[in-house]
Write a protein that holds these residues in place. Structure first.
Motif, PDB file in Angstrom:
ATOM      1  N   VAL A 782      73.061 -12.689 -28.214  1.00  0.00           N
ATOM      2  CA  VAL A 782      71.892 -11.849 -27.976  1.00  0.00           C
ATOM      3  C   VAL A 782      71.699 -10.808 -29.064  1.00  0.00           C
ATOM      4  O   VAL A 782      70.599 -10.271 -29.227  1.00  0.00           O
ATOM      5  N   GLY A 783      72.733 -10.479 -29.841  1.00  0.00           N
ATOM      6  CA  GLY A 783      72.580  -9.526 -30.925  1.00  0.00           C
ATOM      7  C   GLY A 783      72.420 -10.165 -32.278  1.00  0.00           C
ATOM      8  O   GLY A 783      72.296  -9.473 -33.285  1.00  0.00           O
ATOM      9  N   THR A 784      72.404 -11.515 -32.314  1.00  0.00           N
ATOM     10  CA  THR A 784      72.427 -12.229 -33.594  1.00  0.00           C
ATOM     11  C   THR A 784      71.027 -12.587 -34.056  1.00  0.00           C
ATOM     12  O   THR A 784      70.328 -13.371 -33.406  1.00  0.00           O
ATOM     13  N   GLY A 785      70.637 -12.009 -35.178  1.00  0.00           N
ATOM     14  CA  GLY A 785      69.330 -12.350 -35.740  1.00  0.00           C
ATOM     15  C   GLY A 785      69.384 -13.615 -36.553  1.00  0.00           C
ATOM     16  O   GLY A 785      68.463 -14.428 -36.525  1.00  0.00           O
ATOM     17  N   THR A 786      70.472 -13.815 -37.308  1.00  0.00           N
ATOM     18  CA  THR A 786      70.587 -14.991 -38.179  1.00  0.00           C
ATOM     19  C   THR A 786      71.921 -15.678 -37.925  1.00  0.00           C
ATOM     20  O   THR A 786      72.983 -15.064 -38.072  1.00  0.00           O
ATOM     21  N   LEU A 787      71.845 -16.945 -37.530  1.00  0.00           N
ATOM     22  CA  LEU A 787      73.038 -17.781 -37.354  1.00  0.00           C
ATOM     23  C   LEU A 787      73.044 -18.825 -38.457  1.00  0.00           C
ATOM     24  O   LEU A 787      72.041 -19.532 -38.653  1.00  0.00           O
ATOM     25  N   MET A 788      74.154 -18.919 -39.181  1.00  0.00           N
ATOM     26  CA  MET A 788      74.300 -19.931 -40.233  1.00  0.00           C
ATOM     27  C   MET A 788      75.338 -20.954 -39.784  1.00  0.00           C
ATOM     28  O   MET A 788      76.503 -20.598 -39.579  1.00  0.00           O
ATOM     29  N   LEU A 789      74.916 -22.198 -39.618  1.00  0.00           N
ATOM     30  CA  LEU A 789      75.827 -23.270 -39.237  1.00  0.00           C
ATOM     31  C   LEU A 789      76.108 -24.109 -40.478  1.00  0.00           C
ATOM     32  O   LEU A 789      75.359 -25.029 -40.812  1.00  0.00           O
ATOM     33  N   GLY A 790      77.170 -23.763 -41.164  1.00  0.00           N
ATOM     34  CA  GLY A 790      77.508 -24.465 -42.403  1.00  0.00           C
ATOM     35  C   GLY A 790      78.312 -25.712 -42.146  1.00  0.00           C
ATOM     36  O   GLY A 790      79.326 -25.948 -42.808  1.00  0.00           O
ATOM     37  N   ALA A 791      77.884 -26.519 -41.183  1.00  0.00           N
ATOM     38  CA  ALA A 791      78.587 -27.752 -40.831  1.00  0.00           C
ATOM     39  C   ALA A 791      77.646 -28.931 -40.965  1.00  0.00           C
ATOM     40  O   ALA A 791      76.442 -28.809 -40.740  1.00  0.00           O
ATOM     41  N   CYS A 792      78.197 -30.058 -41.347  1.00  0.00           N
ATOM     42  CA  CYS A 792      77.401 -31.274 -41.469  1.00  0.00           C
ATOM     43  C   CYS A 792      76.716 -31.606 -40.144  1.00  0.00           C
ATOM     44  O   CYS A 792      77.311 -31.455 -39.078  1.00  0.00           O
ATOM     45  N   GLU A 793      75.473 -32.052 -40.231  1.00  0.00           N
ATOM     46  CA  GLU A 793      74.734 -32.573 -39.084  1.00  0.00           C
ATOM     47  C   GLU A 793      74.467 -31.522 -38.006  1.00  0.00           C
ATOM     48  O   GLU A 793      74.065 -31.855 -36.901  1.00  0.00           O
TER      49      GLU A 793
END
Length: 909
Positions: A782-793
């Motif tokens: 709820v506090g996260t403006g930007t989530l980076m998922l640096g994982a394949c697929e």
């Protein structure tokens, strides 16, 4: 082959010519030599004619019956007519001849033949079997007149008479007749599988299954039946049924199969009639129409009427004359086909459908609202007919919507009423279509059926496009609202729970002024340099809508239709996208598909992408406004899988979209403002507001091929790496809700059969270190403006329902995040590290989409600018959701403050 009549026993003196011929015929029959048997029986009948009429009749009946048993119905009918030519009023032969015609599928004569048999029977007594046969013929004649009540009465008497005689085969045959008439009346239920596997029984069961909508099961009944038919003259109804089922499933029909159907029509008892019937299944013929269940004349009337209104739509004078001719032909056919004598059944439904089609085409030609209203009444009568087949109901409802849409144009005083009527009818039709698709067991068939048939949203978009062509005010806004209505909205209540007014408050179909107000509200605060690009595919084409601002109050909306193959565009596009996805799914690494094989000019990936680009019609779109630098793509369904960054720019084919514009992705336009408001409370780029999870970070003291390049250090950032990067540790860290930026590097695995079970591989190795999208959704973002998922697929998703997509991106939104950066396919580890490092830096000075755009541009220029550097290696990264700044302050002040901090030598802000 069942026989309703059987020859009597007789005795012939041994050694006579007649005895030798009958014995030769018996032996030929035993060895199934139809030709030798035919020659012997013809000679035997000729010799018997010299002895007695009764013996002649018995031999003639045995001859015809045994030819039918051996599968030569055509020769059987020829012999029957030959013998009748010598004895025209022979009642037994007439009954056998009538039965043989029916077996061959020829019922055109039945009414007149029943009258002739009744006339002959009045002059001579009939035996029990003959009377039963006459009842059967009377029942079938009544069925041909659509008088199903009388037909069932006669057939019931025939069945009782045959049962009393102990003729079980005849009883079974009549029961098949009764089943066929009940299907004609509309009494449809999934047939109970019995012991009867004769071709006729299989055909009746197949028809029952087809009318009930179980197309796959119906097909399964036909293959064994076709294998059991040695007589080519009998194959037509079975081939016709098979191809019709394939058409209803929208499955491909081999050209050889259509050729076989026309050949079977030539060899049938009604070659011309069956040739016209075959044309109903041939898309290249004018009378193509697979949906209806009725007779050939009604089908032809509907086909002529539909051709007429399509010609009328061209607006050309010559075409109008041709349309009038077709309408005259359709009206003559409708007059020839008698009005329904009963209030229920397929004939009633289709008769009203044909009448409605004629009225609809006439209204289009003459612009007459009264005739259009008459068409609506006919279509509604068809849809509401008791026991009408579901496919006829679907067709009638769809046409009801079309007629209401025509009335919207012709009857301005009741425009909103007609808009609501068309939307309701289209929605009900598609609901029934979904029910039909659900009856099929194969996923491929279900999906293809739904793609081939227009949804209510497809029809609304198409109606808006026609209104745009007519120059109607606000029509382009109606197109945008229809495209938005087609997008999935189940996620919206979870973005800002309890928001008033509702997040998705679309205006009514008739509220065109309200449509403009809704669009203005939806794009409020849209940056002047950003454009919304909405796409929607229908069976006939791809619709594009562009929305952008100019000045503080100016709003521009442009709609473009890229026409495709009628009825096949959505299927073709889905197949092309599916082939493109084969380049990276099911464990396939995209890197191998980017290499150019042999001397080929393009890689496999490029060829597949080019096919998708052609179907989308990118080359037929006008150039985008000059001032636009950012694009938010709203593409649902299969279009959401398209890597837009790798498509050429509209009007500038030499440039890539991802190389010229900062791209982002939205599941629907309605979600833009709620995410924007959510993001306002999630801004921050200080180190202590950042979390990094990197279970596979390279350890300088060990050698690990699976290790990833470590992320750049950021002062104050919380780091969970190697053994500390467990699902439990991540859950605990997120529980506070204080991390504005979260980055998770590592390996991922997409589960195509259940995207919510896709996993991120954290620590330790094995199941205890696997984090599923389902579990991730339950964490606190709820506090996260930007989530980076640096994982394949990590950006891959599974489509559920009409337009909802599940996976890690959706899970992140539901967990509270406002934007997500994720990979559409497998990403190279070194590229991922460089892109995400650069993206994090850029977030301090730019909005999210521009920050990612600059990171990708830098990656391209430094590492992939050469001829071997394919842009797919960096275009894998996509920004989903809000594009606003992650920095607390707005851009001008943010840039000034960053400059001050750099001057002071401070890096942590």
């Amino acid at each position: 082959m069942r026989l309703m009549t059987g020859p009597r026993k007789f005795v012939v003196d041994h050694g006579t010519p007649l005895a030798r011929e009958t014995e030769a015929a018996r032996k030929a029959f035993a060895r199934r030599d139809a030709r030798a048997m035919d020659l012997a029986y013809r000679e035997a009948v000729r010799l018997a004619a010299e002895e007695s009429a009764e013996l002649t009749t018995t031999l003639a009946m045995q001859h015809v019956s045994r030819l039918r048993i051996l599968g030569d119905g055509t020769t059987a009918l020829e012999r029957c007519e030959e013998y009748l030519g010598r004895d025209w009023e022979n009642l037994q032969l007439r009954l056998l001849c009538a039965e043989t015609r029916l077996v061959l599928g020829d019922d055109s004569w039945i009414g007149a033949e029943v009258d002739e048999i009744a006339r002959i029977a009045a002059k001579q007594p009939m035996r029990g079997a003959g009377e039963a046969q006459l009842h059967r013929l009377r029942g079938l004649a009544a069925a041909q007149r659509q008088d199903t009540g009388r037909a069932l009465g006669h057939l019931g008497e025939a069945r009782a008479a045959f049962a009393e005689l102990g003729d079980e085969a005849a009883v079974a045959a009549v029961e098949l007749d009764i089943s066929a008439v009940e299907l004609q009346r509309g009494a449809v239920s999934e047939p109970v599988r019995g012991d009867d596997d004769s071709p006729q029984a299989r055909l009746v069961r197949s028809e029952a299954l087809r009318i009930g909508g179980w197309y796959e099961k119906a097909l399964a009944e036909l293959d064994p039946a076709l294998d059991a038919l040695p007589d080519p003259a009998l194959r037509f109804p079975f081939l016709f049924a098979e191809i019709r089922l394939l058409r209803l499933l929208h499955a491909p029909v081999d050209a050889e199969l259509m050729k076989d159907l026309y050949e079977a029509a030539k060899q049938s008892a009604q070659p011309e009639e069956n040739r016209r019937a075959a044309q109903r299944l041939d898309p290249d013929a004018d009378s193509y129409s697979v949906i209806g269940m009725g007779g050939h004349l009604l089908q032809a009337a509907r086909a002529y009427a539909e051709t007429a209104w399509r010609l009328a739509e061209t607006g050309e004078a010559e075409r109008r004359v041709e349309a009038k001719q077709r309408l005259d032909e359709a009206e003559q056919l409708l007059l020839t086909e008698q009005a329904p004598p009963e209030p229920a059944g397929w004939h009633v439904a289709e008769w009203h459908l044909a009448a409605g089609e004629i009225a609809f085409a006439t209204a289009k030609l003459d612009h007459d609202p009264a005739t259009a209203a008459q068409a609506v009444r006919h279509f509604q009568e068809s849809a509401e007919t008791q026991d009408a087949p579901v496919v006829d109901r679907i067709s009638a409802l769809r046409r009801t919507g079309d007629a209401h849409d025509l009335l919207r144009e012709l009857d301005a005083a009741h425009r909103e009423e007609h808009l609501a009527g068309s939307a309701a009818a289209w929605a009900e039709a598609h609901g029934l279509e979904e029910g039909l698709a659900a009856k099929q067991e194969d996923d491929e068939n279900r999906i293809r059926m739904l793609l081939a048939n227009p949804t209510e949203f497809d029809k609304r978009v198409e109606a808006a496009d026609r209104a745009i062509e007519r120059g109607e005010e606000y029509a382009v806004a109606a197109a945008v609202i229809a495209m938005e209505a087609a997008r999935g909205s189940a996620i919206l209540p979870r973005i800002l729970p309890g928001e008033e007014p509702p997040v998705r408050d679309l205006p009514g179909t008739g509220d065109l002024a309200g449509a403009w107000r809704w669009i203005r509200r939806a794009v409020r605060g849209l940056p002047r340099k950003q454009l919304i690009w909405m796409l929607h595919a229908t069976p006939d084409g791809v619709h594009h809508a562009f929305i952008w601002r100019s000045g503080p109050f100016g709003l521009h909306v442009r709609h473009t239709l890229v026409s495709g193959e009628p009825g096949r565009t959505k299927i073709g596009l889905a197949n092309a996208i599916d082939e493109l996805k084969d380049c990276w799914r099911y464990g396939v690494r995209l890197e191998g598909r980017l290499r150019t094989p042999g001397k080929a000019a393009r890689s496999i990936f490029d060829e597949k992408l080019n096919a998708v680009e052609g179907l989308l019609g990118i080359g037929r779109l006008g150039k985008l406004p000059e001032h636009i630098e950012r694009i938010a793509v709203v593409a649902g369904g299969d279009l959401a899988e398209v890597p837009f960054a790798l498509l050429p720019c509209p009007g500038e084919p030499e440039k890539l979209l991802g190389g010229e514009y900062a791209l982002s992705d939205l599941p629907c336009l309605s979600i833009r403002r709620p995410l924007r408001r959510r993001a306002r409370g999630q801004r921050g780029t200080r180190g202590r507001q950042m979390l990094l999870v990197q279970p596979n970070a390279a350890d300088p003291d060990t050698v690990d091929e699976q290790a990833l390049e470590p992320a750049e250090e950021v002062p104050g950032r919380k780091v969970l790496d190697r053994a500390a990067a467990t699902p439990a540790a991540l859950r605990e860290a997120l529980a506070s809700g204080g991390y504005r930026q979260v980055r998770i590097d590592g390996h991922g695995l997409f589960q195509p059969d259940s995207a919510r079970d896709s996993i991120l591989l954290l620590a330790p190795e094995g199941e205890s270190g696997e984090l599923s999208a389902r579990e991730f959704q339950a964490m606190n973002l709820v506090g996260t403006g930007t989530l980076m998922l640096g994982a394949c697929e990590s950006g891959m998703a599974e489509r559920i329902g009409r337009d909802e997509r599940t996976g890690f991106v959706r899970a992140a939104f539901l967990a509270g995040a406002s934007s997500v950066v994720a990979a559409r396919w497998d990403a190279l580890d070194d590229v991922a590290a460089r892109v995400l490092n650069s993206f994090e830096k850029n977030l301090r000075r730019h909005p999210r989409d521009i920050a990612l755009f600059r990171a990708l541009q830098e990656e391209h220029e430094k590492h992939h600018a050469g001829p071997s550097g394919h842009p797919a290696r960096w275009a894998v990264w996509t920004l989903y959701g809000d594009v606003g700044p992650q920095k607390v302050w707005h851009e001008p002040l943010s840039r000034w403050w960053d400059a001050v901090l750099r001057h002071l030598g401070r890096k942590d802000a």
